[in-house]
Write an enzyme that holds these catalytic residues in place. Structure first.
Site, PDB file in Angstrom:
ATOM      1  CE1 TYR A  23      -4.218  -1.856   4.918  1.00  0.00           C
ATOM      2  CE2 TYR A  23      -3.277   0.190   4.536  1.00  0.00           C
ATOM      3  CZ  TYR A  23      -4.116  -1.049   4.112  1.00  0.00           C
ATOM      4  OH  TYR A  23      -4.006  -1.347   2.613  1.00  0.00           O
TER       5      TYR A  23
ATOM      6  CB  SER B  89      -0.927   0.174   1.404  1.00  0.00           C
ATOM      7  OG  SER B  89      -1.572   1.110   1.301  1.00  0.00           O
TER       8      SER B  89
END
Ligand code: NAP
Length: 271
Positions: free
Chosen positions: A169, A156
């Protein structure tokens, strides 16, 4: 097989399937980026092992789009080491080999660090990092035996840049990029490549859920679109095409690296 010159497809007029003869396992393939990747890989000639968390309508729809002849649907939680191993055993029994692994399964765990529970921390790392390792560990012996393989991890933009309130995250995604580099270097001489893709905002159910959770979903979607240099949100197929390239032999000298797909957003210092 050596076809006589006259019967060979002409590459100038007939695009060759880029994954012909390959077998790919894609995790979290029921929807979003995973489903788009599975469909694209199948269009390019790969046999697909569709890993899904739940065998639901979405999973069946993805299976139907590819066709049961070319795909095996297998329900397994990537955090369950024994289930992952069973999936690999069945996949190899069905297709005879495994050339590509796309570690796509992931969850968003976004919180303020001091409000985060231990369970949230554990779940985030179990799925987003350990899940990728569980699948990699199960496929690596097969790839080592074959002397070839390509692993593509879906990381990501959070693995590069920090947005406050999205903890932990980004910590897990930084770890996934680290896993990519470590495994890529470890097995490079044995013909295995490990790379990652770092998408920015991509319009998938996980992103839609993020908009829906905002106080004003329409305004939030507009805000998130406007901060992108491209003034549009990315599409799952745009990530899938990069996975296709990395998984294919076209990328045979690309290893232990990461490709950002974020319309340039992560290069912006200030709005
Ligand atoms: P998505 O639409 O939510 O798809 C993720 C898939 O992973 C779902 O089908 C989900 O199954 C599955 N999954 C979750 N936990 C699993 C587990 N333990 N075992 C097996 N499968 C599991 O999300 P997406 O946007 O396509 O995201 C795919 C990947 O891209 C993720 O790793 C995500 O972090 C990454 N990513 C996405 C974006 C974005 O903007 N969309 C940006 C950067 C990175 P269920 O639906 O049954 O829960």
């Amino acid at each position: 097989m050596n076809l006589p010159t006259s019967t060979r497809p002409d590459p100038r007029t007939t695009p060759l399937p880029r994954l012909a003869g390959k077998v790919a396992l894609i995790t979290g393939a029921a929807q979003g980026i995973g489903a788009a990747t599975a469909r694209l890989f199948a269009q390019h000639g790969a046999k697909i092992v569709l890993n899904v968390l739940e065998d639901n309508t979405l999973a069946q729809r993805t299976l139907a789009a590819i066709g049961e002849e070319d795909a095996l649907l297998y329900q397994a939680d990537v955090t369950d080491v024994a289930a992952v191993q069973r999936m690999l055993d069945i996949a190899v029994a069905r297709f005879g080999k495994l050339d590509i692994l796309v570690n796509n399964a992931g969850i968003n765990v976004f919180n303020d660090p001091l409000k985060l529970s231990d369970d949230e921390w554990t779940r985030c790392f179990e799925v987003d990092l350990k899940g990728a390792w569980n699948c990699s560990r199960a496929v690596l012996p097969i790839m080592l035996q074959q002397g070839a393989g390509s692993i593509v991890n879906i990381a990501s933009v959070h693995g590069h840049k920090i947005i406050p309130g999205c903890f932990p995250y980004p910590v897990a995604k930084h770890g996934l990029i680290g896993l990519t580099r470590a495994l890529g270097i470890q097995y490079a001489a044995q013909g295995i490549r490990v790379n990652s893709i770092s998408p920015g905002l991509i319009l998938t159910p996980i992103a839609e859920a993020g908009f829906a959770a905002a106080a004003d979903p329409v305004a939030e979607r507009h805000r998130q679109t406007e901060i992108l240099p491209t003034k549009r949100i990315g599409e799952p197929e745009e990530v899938a095409y990069t996975a296709l390239f990395l998984a294919s032999d076209e990328a045979r000298f690309i290893n232990a690296t990461d490709i950002l797909i974020d319309g340039g957003r992560s290069q912006v210092y200030h709005d």
